[in-house]
Design an enzyme around this catalytic site. Structure first.
Site, PDB file in Angstrom:
ATOM      1  N   GLU A 191      -5.097  -4.832  10.603  1.00 37.76           N
ATOM      2  CA  GLU A 191      -3.707  -3.909  10.859  1.00 37.76           C
ATOM      3  C   GLU A 191      -4.025  -3.178  11.998  1.00 37.76           C
ATOM      4  OE1 GLU A 191      -2.058  -2.936   6.727  1.00 37.76           O
ATOM      5  OE2 GLU A 191      -4.025  -1.726   6.906  1.00 37.76           O
ATOM      6  N   ASN A 218       0.951  -1.236  -0.079  1.00 34.40           N
ATOM      7  CA  ASN A 218      -0.088   0.004   0.031  1.00 34.40           C
ATOM      8  C   ASN A 218       0.994   1.156  -0.085  1.00 34.40           C
ATOM      9  OD1 ASN A 218      -1.711   2.072   0.633  1.00 34.40           O
ATOM     10  ND2 ASN A 218      -2.367   1.440   2.587  1.00 34.40           N
ATOM     11  N   SER A 273       3.606  -1.931  10.011  1.00 33.70           N
ATOM     12  CA  SER A 273       5.221  -2.009  10.350  1.00 33.70           C
ATOM     13  C   SER A 273       6.103  -3.379  10.055  1.00 33.70           C
ATOM     14  CB  SER A 273       5.653  -1.471  11.792  1.00 33.70           C
ATOM     15  OG  SER A 273       5.200  -0.324  12.100  1.00 33.70           O
ATOM     16  N   HIS A 297      -9.463   0.802   5.121  1.00 33.82           N
ATOM     17  CA  HIS A 297      -8.187   1.144   5.854  1.00 33.82           C
ATOM     18  C   HIS A 297      -8.382   2.108   6.941  1.00 33.82           C
ATOM     19  CE1 HIS A 297      -4.061   2.407   6.513  1.00 33.82           C
ATOM     20  NE2 HIS A 297      -3.673   1.273   5.705  1.00 33.82           N
ATOM     21  N   LYS A 302       0.080   4.192  -0.216  1.00 33.80           N
ATOM     22  CA  LYS A 302      -0.597   5.392   0.480  1.00 33.80           C
ATOM     23  C   LYS A 302      -0.433   6.691  -0.428  1.00 33.80           C
ATOM     24  CE  LYS A 302      -0.019   3.072   4.764  1.00 33.80           C
ATOM     25  NZ  LYS A 302      -0.008   3.100   6.368  1.00 33.80           N
ATOM     26  N   GLY A 361       2.691   2.445  10.612  1.00 35.77           N
ATOM     27  CA  GLY A 361       3.614   3.506  10.509  1.00 35.77           C
ATOM     28  C   GLY A 361       4.271   4.007  11.673  1.00 35.77           C
ATOM     29  N   GLU A 391      -6.755   4.361   7.913  1.00 35.83           N
ATOM     30  CA  GLU A 391      -6.515   5.878   7.594  1.00 35.83           C
ATOM     31  C   GLU A 391      -7.813   6.263   7.089  1.00 35.83           C
ATOM     32  OE1 GLU A 391      -2.811   5.461   5.495  1.00 35.83           O
ATOM     33  OE2 GLU A 391      -1.980   4.712   7.530  1.00 35.83           O
TER      34      GLU A 391
END
Ligand code: 13P
Length: 251
Positions: A167, A12, A213, A96, A14, A173, A98
């Site tokens: 996730e 991904n 990560s 996701h 992003k 991140g 985010e």
């Protein structure tokens, strides 16, 4: 990884990339053949999806990072599943963290998007995961099961086109990876949930990826867990490390 499920590694990207860096990623992905028994899918920002789809061999899948729940219309700024298909991409990432936490997407909207994308013939990487505060409050199961239910309610008979990505938000991140044991524990719970709420077959066959990560150093240990069927990689998917992860996870 259980042998009946093909290992799957998604990248991904992003909101990262320029024409130049996209070409660099394409170059390291195509330098040598990737293992033929692994599904590899990369997810560029929407603007680059057609370009990346045209440049990569068909053996590497391409995903958009999001899409709306309608085919077309007055939805400024959105793209549709039909458009993603039209430019030749096969996958879309939905739900996701985010999208959930930075853009306020609800379980309900994500479920509807999953249903529409599948009905349009796209395959879906459906993401779920708990916040650190939810984990610390002992609510991991409750949160991820609720997210799963909204997704599952819209999948219908299309489970073979769905990959689940677990996730944990606190691992995304942050450089703070879930331990292989933590990942395995949640993946087992998710598989049990599928068994109870969908079917034994779907529970056995659905790939459950870990994301958060993942890097070249931890991929092997994570990938060795029986219920970790692959990864959804963020930052490290922009670097040649991604190829190392693909190979390490499968070792
Ligand atoms: P990182 O690998 O950068 O933690 O991101 C994970 C992720 O969000 C993949 O979708």
């Amino acid at each position: 990884m259980a042998s009946e499920r093909r290992f799957f590694v998604g990248g991904n990207w992003k909101m990262n990339g320029t024409k130049k860096s996209v070409d660099e990623i394409i170059a390291f992905l195509t330098k040598e053949p990737l293992p033929a028994d692994i599904d590899v899918v990369v997810s560029p920002p929407a603007l680059y999806v057609p370009y990346v789809r045209d440049k990569l061999p068909k053996g590497i899948g391409v995903a958009a990072q999001n899409c709306y729940k309608e085919t077309k219309g007055a939805f400024t700024g959105e793209i549709s599943a039909e458009m993603i298909k039209d430019v030749g991409a096969e996958w879309v990432i939905l739900g996701h963290s985010e999208r959930r936490h930075k853009f306020g997407e609800t379980d309900e909207l994500i479920g509807e998007k999953v249903g529409h994308a599948l009905n349009s013939g796209l395959k879906v990487i459906a993401c779920i995961g708990e916040l650190l505060s939810e984990r610390e409050a002992g609510k991991t199961e409750e949160v991820i099961f609720k997210q799963m239910k909204f997704i599952a309610d819209h999948v219908g008979g299309n489970w073979s086109s769905v990959v689940i990505a677990y996730e944990p938000v606190w691992a995304i991140g942050t450089g703070k990876t879930a331990t292989p044991e933590q990942a395995q524990q949640v993946h087992v719970q998710l598989r049990e949930w599928l068994k109870k709420n969908v079917s034994v077959d779907v529970a056995i066959q659905t790939r459950i990826l870990y994301g958060g990560s993942v890097n070249a150093g931890n991929a092997a240990d994570l990938g060795r867990q029986g219920d970790v069927d692959g990864f959804l990689v963020g930052g490290a998917s922009l670097k040649p490390d991604f190829v190392t992860i693909i190979k390490a996870g499968h070792a």
